[in-house]
Design an enzyme around this catalytic site. Structure first.
Site, PDB file in Angstrom:
ATOM      1  N   ASP A  39       0.859  -1.187   0.000  1.00 24.87           N
ATOM      2  CA  ASP A  39       0.000   0.000   0.000  1.00 24.87           C
ATOM      3  C   ASP A  39       0.895   1.237   0.000  1.00 24.87           C
ATOM      4  O   ASP A  39       1.517   1.552   1.018  1.00 24.87           O
ATOM      5  CB  ASP A  39      -0.899  -0.033   1.235  1.00 24.87           C
ATOM      6  N   ALA A  63      -0.925   5.653  -9.685  1.00 21.24           N
ATOM      7  CA  ALA A  63      -1.664   6.915  -9.570  1.00 21.24           C
ATOM      8  C   ALA A  63      -3.157   6.636  -9.491  1.00 21.24           C
ATOM      9  O   ALA A  63      -3.629   5.574  -9.902  1.00 21.24           O
ATOM     10  CB  ALA A  63      -1.373   7.805 -10.782  1.00 21.24           C
ATOM     11  N   TYR A  64      -3.870   7.605  -8.958  1.00 22.00           N
ATOM     12  CA  TYR A  64      -5.331   7.590  -9.013  1.00 22.00           C
ATOM     13  C   TYR A  64      -5.676   8.268 -10.338  1.00 22.00           C
ATOM     14  O   TYR A  64      -5.450   9.463 -10.501  1.00 22.00           O
ATOM     15  CB  TYR A  64      -5.895   8.372  -7.820  1.00 22.00           C
ATOM     16  N   TYR A 128      -7.953  15.724 -10.404  1.00 21.43           N
ATOM     17  CA  TYR A 128      -6.865  14.844 -10.870  1.00 21.43           C
ATOM     18  C   TYR A 128      -5.632  15.668 -11.250  1.00 21.43           C
ATOM     19  O   TYR A 128      -4.519  15.400 -10.780  1.00 21.43           O
ATOM     20  CB  TYR A 128      -7.353  14.009 -12.058  1.00 21.43           C
TER      21      TYR A 128
END
Length: 285
Positions: A39, A63-64, A128
């Site tokens: 994580d 990445a998100y 983002y």
């Protein structure tokens, strides 16, 4: 002796593309991790990784990237794209590891009438884009041996992406509408992975580079070429951005100037149509 390279986001498009091209590489020992293995938002998990291995470099791909969902999940997006990146940058600096961070055209607002230079002032329009810019700033502030690569319109034979969506829709529908008033250049993840490998033997001094394939197109052009190369009869109709509302605002013009990286690595970059043909050929094997 092999040098250890940590790769975050190993199950994403770029991580899997890198894995594909490095199977026969004996110079490096790649430690591929995704959220199942570690994580990256946990300081303890990251410290354990750095204690276990002496990393020559960290390729931070994780990445998100759910651009629209990020608008309703800003805290999660911030945690992954900024806070985790900051922690990785600090650990890289502490352990004298190089850090290569992948960023995005979304750090720009898309209002410039000419290709974006790495030195142009960012002005993100979305959660983002804002969190990725904060990630960039955290890398530069906390890790001396760093390189940032901004890319755009990433696609590959892996994961979920525009090309795969168009091929699926093209096989299901007779006609689709795709925006023609957002312009940029696609990036085949395999081409970017090759550039990442070339950069590993260079000095990392906080440089920011831009990379995508050569040429320019709209999403409409990209979709049309995908249908053509895939042998699909689906008609692609050009529509305006206003006809396809999304939660996050996209930059209307996100063409990146790649002069710096071409000079730095002495390379030619493939045209987007050639790389798209290569990707589709790989998909159809």
């Amino acid at each position: 002796m092999q040098k250890n390279i940590l790769v975050t986001g190993s199950k994403g498009q770029l991580g899997r593309s890198l894995s594909k091209i490095t199977k026969a590489n004996n110079a490096y020992n790649f430690v591929f991790i995704d959220k199942e293995e570690a994580d990256i938002t946990s300081k303890e998990a990251l410290e354990a990784l750095f204690s276990q291995h002496k990393f020559f470099a960290v390729l931070h791909f994780a990445a998100y990237t759910a651009v629209d969902r990020a608008e309703s999940e800003p805290e999660t997006c911030e945690l992954v794209n900024h806070k985790a990146t900051e922690q990785i940058a600090k650990l890289c600096n502490q352990h004298s590891s190089k850090l290569l961070y992948i960023s995005t055209d979304y750090v720009f607002d898309g209002t410039k009438p000419s290709p974006y230079m790495p030195t142009d002032k960012p002005n993100p329009l979305s959660v983002y884009g804002t969190t990725k810019l904060r990630g960039e700033q955290a890398v530069l502030a906390n890790c001396k041996q760093s390189i940032i690569i901004r890319t755009s319109w990433l696609y590959s034979e892996f994961g979920n992406n525009f090309v795969k969506t168009m091929r699926r829709l093209g096989s299901e529908k007779d006609e689709i509408g795709v925006v023609f008033d957002q312009v940029g250049s696609p990036c085949y993840a395999t081409d970017l992975a090759k550039v990442v490998m070339m950069l590993l033997c260079k000095e990392f001094n906080g440089q920011i580079f831009h990379f995508s394939n050569e040429g320019v197109c709209s999403w409409y052009d990209f979709a049309r070429k995908t249908m053509l190369l895939s042998g699909l009869k689906c008609k692609v109709r050009p529509i305006k951005t206003t006809e396809y509302p999304t939660a996050a605002t996209r930059p209307q013009f996100s063409l990146l100037d790649k002069s710096d990286i071409k000079t730095f690595l002495s390379i030619d970059i493939p045209h987007w149509e050639d790389s798209l043909a290569e990707c589709i050929k790989t998909m159809e094997k």
